[in-house]
Design a protein around this motif. Structure first.
Motif, PDB file in Angstrom:
ATOM      1  N   GLU A 113      31.646 -47.454  52.215  1.00  0.00           N
ATOM      2  CA  GLU A 113      31.695 -48.912  52.321  1.00  0.00           C
ATOM      3  C   GLU A 113      30.683 -49.514  51.346  1.00  0.00           C
ATOM      4  O   GLU A 113      29.486 -49.598  51.634  1.00  0.00           O
ATOM      5  CB  GLU A 113      31.390 -49.367  53.756  1.00  0.00           C
ATOM      6  N   LYS A 114      31.166 -49.942  50.208  1.00  0.00           N
ATOM      7  CA  LYS A 114      30.284 -50.509  49.191  1.00  0.00           C
ATOM      8  C   LYS A 114      29.723 -51.865  49.613  1.00  0.00           C
ATOM      9  O   LYS A 114      28.744 -52.345  49.037  1.00  0.00           O
ATOM     10  CB  LYS A 114      31.037 -50.647  47.857  1.00  0.00           C
ATOM     11  N   TRP A 115      30.336 -52.466  50.606  1.00  0.00           N
ATOM     12  CA  TRP A 115      29.940 -53.811  51.049  1.00  0.00           C
ATOM     13  C   TRP A 115      28.883 -53.809  52.147  1.00  0.00           C
ATOM     14  O   TRP A 115      28.315 -54.845  52.458  1.00  0.00           O
ATOM     15  CB  TRP A 115      31.169 -54.553  51.573  1.00  0.00           C
ATOM     16  N   HIS A 116      28.615 -52.665  52.742  1.00  0.00           N
ATOM     17  CA  HIS A 116      27.764 -52.591  53.933  1.00  0.00           C
ATOM     18  C   HIS A 116      26.340 -52.199  53.519  1.00  0.00           C
ATOM     19  O   HIS A 116      26.111 -51.127  52.963  1.00  0.00           O
ATOM     20  CB  HIS A 116      28.346 -51.546  54.892  1.00  0.00           C
ATOM     21  N   TRP A 117      25.371 -53.080  53.850  1.00  0.00           N
ATOM     22  CA  TRP A 117      23.973 -52.861  53.482  1.00  0.00           C
ATOM     23  C   TRP A 117      23.086 -53.015  54.707  1.00  0.00           C
ATOM     24  O   TRP A 117      23.327 -53.861  55.573  1.00  0.00           O
ATOM     25  CB  TRP A 117      23.563 -53.810  52.353  1.00  0.00           C
ATOM     26  N   SER A 118      22.052 -52.197  54.752  1.00  0.00           N
ATOM     27  CA  SER A 118      21.223 -52.053  55.948  1.00  0.00           C
ATOM     28  C   SER A 118      19.750 -52.229  55.599  1.00  0.00           C
ATOM     29  O   SER A 118      19.278 -51.721  54.576  1.00  0.00           O
ATOM     30  CB  SER A 118      21.449 -50.645  56.525  1.00  0.00           C
ATOM     31  N   TYR A 119      19.038 -52.965  56.458  1.00  0.00           N
ATOM     32  CA  TYR A 119      17.597 -53.157  56.263  1.00  0.00           C
ATOM     33  C   TYR A 119      16.881 -51.925  56.814  1.00  0.00           C
ATOM     34  O   TYR A 119      16.681 -51.770  58.018  1.00  0.00           O
ATOM     35  CB  TYR A 119      17.125 -54.426  56.959  1.00  0.00           C
ATOM     36  N   GLU A 120      16.489 -51.063  55.905  1.00  0.00           N
ATOM     37  CA  GLU A 120      16.031 -49.719  56.251  1.00  0.00           C
ATOM     38  C   GLU A 120      14.794 -49.646  57.147  1.00  0.00           C
ATOM     39  O   GLU A 120      14.746 -48.807  58.067  1.00  0.00           O
ATOM     40  CB  GLU A 120      15.786 -48.915  54.967  1.00  0.00           C
ATOM     41  N   PRO A 121      13.755 -50.465  56.955  1.00  0.00           N
ATOM     42  CA  PRO A 121      12.543 -50.284  57.774  1.00  0.00           C
ATOM     43  C   PRO A 121      12.789 -50.320  59.271  1.00  0.00           C
ATOM     44  O   PRO A 121      12.133 -49.594  60.024  1.00  0.00           O
ATOM     45  CB  PRO A 121      11.649 -51.442  57.318  1.00  0.00           C
ATOM     46  N   ILE A 122      13.717 -51.148  59.729  1.00  0.00           N
ATOM     47  CA  ILE A 122      14.038 -51.199  61.154  1.00  0.00           C
ATOM     48  C   ILE A 122      15.201 -50.272  61.477  1.00  0.00           C
ATOM     49  O   ILE A 122      15.175 -49.552  62.491  1.00  0.00           O
ATOM     50  CB  ILE A 122      14.366 -52.636  61.597  1.00  0.00           C
ATOM     51  N   ALA A 123      16.224 -50.260  60.643  1.00  0.00           N
ATOM     52  CA  ALA A 123      17.403 -49.430  60.911  1.00  0.00           C
ATOM     53  C   ALA A 123      17.042 -47.950  60.986  1.00  0.00           C
ATOM     54  O   ALA A 123      17.620 -47.205  61.784  1.00  0.00           O
ATOM     55  CB  ALA A 123      18.466 -49.656  59.842  1.00  0.00           C
ATOM     56  N   ARG A 124      16.067 -47.523  60.185  1.00  0.00           N
ATOM     57  CA  ARG A 124      15.691 -46.101  60.242  1.00  0.00           C
ATOM     58  C   ARG A 124      15.018 -45.775  61.569  1.00  0.00           C
ATOM     59  O   ARG A 124      15.184 -44.688  62.114  1.00  0.00           O
ATOM     60  CB  ARG A 124      14.783 -45.731  59.071  1.00  0.00           C
ATOM     61  N   GLN A 125      14.246 -46.714  62.121  1.00  0.00           N
ATOM     62  CA  GLN A 125      13.656 -46.488  63.440  1.00  0.00           C
ATOM     63  C   GLN A 125      14.754 -46.300  64.492  1.00  0.00           C
ATOM     64  O   GLN A 125      14.653 -45.454  65.385  1.00  0.00           O
ATOM     65  CB  GLN A 125      12.768 -47.673  63.826  1.00  0.00           C
ATOM     66  N   LEU A 126      15.815 -47.077  64.379  1.00  0.00           N
ATOM     67  CA  LEU A 126      16.907 -46.970  65.337  1.00  0.00           C
ATOM     68  C   LEU A 126      17.723 -45.702  65.116  1.00  0.00           C
ATOM     69  O   LEU A 126      18.201 -45.085  66.073  1.00  0.00           O
ATOM     70  CB  LEU A 126      17.778 -48.219  65.249  1.00  0.00           C
ATOM     71  N   THR A 127      17.876 -45.300  63.863  1.00  0.00           N
ATOM     72  CA  THR A 127      18.548 -44.031  63.579  1.00  0.00           C
ATOM     73  C   THR A 127      17.753 -42.880  64.165  1.00  0.00           C
ATOM     74  O   THR A 127      18.319 -41.953  64.778  1.00  0.00           O
ATOM     75  CB  THR A 127      18.722 -43.842  62.065  1.00  0.00           C
ATOM     76  N   ASP A 128      16.440 -42.929  64.013  1.00  0.00           N
ATOM     77  CA  ASP A 128      15.583 -41.886  64.590  1.00  0.00           C
ATOM     78  C   ASP A 128      15.689 -41.879  66.117  1.00  0.00           C
ATOM     79  O   ASP A 128      15.723 -40.811  66.739  1.00  0.00           O
ATOM     80  CB  ASP A 128      14.128 -42.110  64.170  1.00  0.00           C
ATOM     81  N   LEU A 129      15.734 -43.074  66.720  1.00  0.00           N
ATOM     82  CA  LEU A 129      15.881 -43.154  68.171  1.00  0.00           C
ATOM     83  C   LEU A 129      17.206 -42.549  68.611  1.00  0.00           C
ATOM     84  O   LEU A 129      17.267 -41.804  69.598  1.00  0.00           O
ATOM     85  CB  LEU A 129      15.790 -44.617  68.619  1.00  0.00           C
ATOM     86  N   ALA A 130      18.264 -42.845  67.884  1.00  0.00           N
ATOM     87  CA  ALA A 130      19.574 -42.276  68.220  1.00  0.00           C
ATOM     88  C   ALA A 130      19.561 -40.755  68.134  1.00  0.00           C
ATOM     89  O   ALA A 130      20.176 -40.066  68.954  1.00  0.00           O
ATOM     90  CB  ALA A 130      20.636 -42.849  67.291  1.00  0.00           C
ATOM     91  N   SER A 131      18.837 -40.220  67.152  1.00  0.00           N
ATOM     92  CA  SER A 131      18.821 -38.766  66.969  1.00  0.00           C
ATOM     93  C   SER A 131      18.103 -38.051  68.099  1.00  0.00           C
ATOM     94  O   SER A 131      18.371 -36.873  68.366  1.00  0.00           O
ATOM     95  CB  SER A 131      18.152 -38.415  65.631  1.00  0.00           C
ATOM     96  N   THR A 132      17.211 -38.731  68.792  1.00  0.00           N
ATOM     97  CA  THR A 132      16.434 -38.083  69.855  1.00  0.00           C
ATOM     98  C   THR A 132      16.848 -38.497  71.257  1.00  0.00           C
ATOM     99  O   THR A 132      16.618 -37.752  72.216  1.00  0.00           O
ATOM    100  CB  THR A 132      14.937 -38.394  69.689  1.00  0.00           C
ATOM    101  N   ALA A 133      17.464 -39.676  71.409  1.00  0.00           N
ATOM    102  CA  ALA A 133      17.670 -40.204  72.755  1.00  0.00           C
ATOM    103  C   ALA A 133      19.109 -40.570  73.097  1.00  0.00           C
ATOM    104  O   ALA A 133      19.439 -40.687  74.279  1.00  0.00           O
ATOM    105  CB  ALA A 133      16.782 -41.435  72.961  1.00  0.00           C
ATOM    106  N   LEU A 134      19.955 -40.772  72.099  1.00  0.00           N
ATOM    107  CA  LEU A 134      21.320 -41.218  72.384  1.00  0.00           C
ATOM    108  C   LEU A 134      22.246 -40.021  72.551  1.00  0.00           C
ATOM    109  O   LEU A 134      22.285 -39.125  71.696  1.00  0.00           O
ATOM    110  CB  LEU A 134      21.826 -42.124  71.262  1.00  0.00           C
ATOM    111  N   GLN A 135      23.001 -40.008  73.634  1.00  0.00           N
ATOM    112  CA  GLN A 135      23.945 -38.934  73.926  1.00  0.00           C
ATOM    113  C   GLN A 135      25.377 -39.470  73.880  1.00  0.00           C
ATOM    114  O   GLN A 135      25.619 -40.643  74.172  1.00  0.00           O
ATOM    115  CB  GLN A 135      23.667 -38.344  75.314  1.00  0.00           C
ATOM    116  N   ASP A 136      26.307 -38.598  73.535  1.00  0.00           N
ATOM    117  CA  ASP A 136      27.705 -39.004  73.497  1.00  0.00           C
ATOM    118  C   ASP A 136      28.169 -39.568  74.834  1.00  0.00           C
ATOM    119  O   ASP A 136      28.988 -40.485  74.876  1.00  0.00           O
ATOM    120  CB  ASP A 136      28.593 -37.812  73.113  1.00  0.00           C
TER     121      ASP A 136
END
Length: 275
Positions: free
Chosen positions: A221-244
Motif C-alpha cells: 500500500e503505497k498510500w498508507h503511512w504510519s507515525y513510527e514513534p507511537i506505532a512502533r510502541q503499539l507493534t511491540d505491545l501486540a508482539s508481546t500481549a495480543l493473542q489471536d
C-alpha cells in the motif's frame, strides 16, 4: 530510535502558523487548529513509552472523538471530510510534513485516518456478508464459501476489526487508494517525495512490497503511512500481549486463530517500521 532533528525548523514554522485561517470544503473560513503535542522532532529525543497504550487501545475499543490524545484534522488537510481524527502527536508531525512537501510543490491530502473497532467492523462485515463487493467485482460468500478462504480474500486489502493500524490514530491514507496512482505523473512525484523525506518527520510505509523481507501480511500500500514513534510502541505491545483469541466480536472472527492474524498481519510490516 531514530531522531528527527532535520524537521525542527519546519515544525517550529508550522507551530507558529498554527492559528492561520484556512477554508473548509464549502469555502468557509475556518481556523487551523494549533498543534497541541510536542513532537520528537522538537525535543530531538526519543518519545517515552506511553503507559496508556493497552490492549483495548490496540484493538480500537474507544471513541477518538472523546479520547484526550486525539484531535480532529482540519478539512484543509483532507479530501474535505471534517470527521477525521488523529493522535495529537501524529497530527503535529503530519502538519510539519505537509508544510515541507508544499514548499516543494507536493500536495499531501489525508483521505482516511483513525477508524475504531466499530468502524472497521462495519467495513469487514459488509464484505464478509456480501453487501460490499470485494475489489469491486465479487461477493465474498459466493466466491469464497470456506470461511478461512473468505477471510484471506478480504485480508488482501482490509483488516479484521481489532487488528488495524488505523485504530491507533498513528496511520493515514494519502491522496489515492491505488498503487497505480503512485507509479506515474503527479502520484509518482508524491511517492518519491514521501520515500525520500517522510522518515524525517517520523513516518514510514508499513506495507512495503511482499517478498523475502515481508512475506506475510497485506498487499503493498503505497498510500498508507504510519507515525513510527507511537506505532512502533503499539507493534511491540501486540508482539508481546495480543493473542489471536482476543480478535473477536465480528462475523468471521473465528478465522483469526486459524490464520494466525496477529503474527502474519498485525506484525507483518516493513522492516523500516520496526527499526
Amino acid at each position: 530510535m531514530k531522531t528527527y532533528s532535520s524537521a525542527l525548523l519546519l515544525l517550529l514554522f508550522c507551530l507558529a502558523c498554527g492559528n492561520s485561517s484556512s477554508k473548509d470544503s464549502q469555502g468557509t473560513a475556518t481556523e487551523e487548529p494549533t498543534p497541541e503535542a510536542v513532537t520528537v522532532a522538537e525535543k530531538n529525543v526519543a518519545i517515552p513509552v506511553d503507559s496508556t497504550l493497552d490492549i483495548d487501545y490496540l484493538r480500537g475499543r474507544f471513541d477518538p472523538a472523546t479520547h484526550p490524545d486525539f484531535t480532529k484534522v482540519a478539512p484543509a488537510l483532507t479530501d474535505g471530510d471534517g470527521t477525521y481524527y488523529l493522535r495529537k502527536d501524529t497530527y503535529t508531525a503530519f502538519q510539519a510534513m505537509h508544510a515541507a512537501a508544499a514548499k516543494e510543490g507536493v500536495k499531501l491530502v489525508i483521505i482516511s485516518a483513525t477508524r475504531n473497532f466499530d468502524r472497521q467492523k462495519s467495513i469487514w462485515e459488509a464484505k464478509w456478508n456480501g453487501n460490499r463487493l470485494l475489489e469491486g467485482r465479487e461477493k465474498a460468500p459466493e466466491a469464497y464459501p470456506i470461511p478461512k478462504d473468505r477471510a484471506l480474500a478480504i485480508l488482501r486489502w482490509s483488516s479484521m476489526p481489532g487488528t488495524s493500524r488505523h485504530h491507533w490514530g498513528t496511520d493515514m491514507d494519502i491522496n489515492q487508494l491505488t498503487n497505480s496512482y503512485f507509479e506515474k505523473g503527479e502520484g509518482l512525484k508524491v511517492y518519491e517525495w514521501l520515500t525520500a523525506h517522510a522518515h524525517e518527520f517520523g513516518f514510514c510505509q508499513p506495507y512495503s512490497p511482499k517478498g523475502a523481507e515481508r512475506p506475510d501480511g497485506y498487499n503493498e500500500e503505497k498510500w498508507h503511512w504510519s507515525y513510527e514513534p507511537i506505532a512502533r510502541q503499539l507493534t511491540d505491545l501486540a508482539s508481546t500481549a495480543l493473542q489471536d483469541e482476543q480478535i473477536d466480536g465480528f462475523d468471521g472472527a473465528a478465522t483469526a486463530v486459524e490464520i494466525g492474524v496477529v503474527e502474519k498481519y498485525v506484525l507483518g510490516v516493513s522492516q523500516q517500521c520496526k527499526e
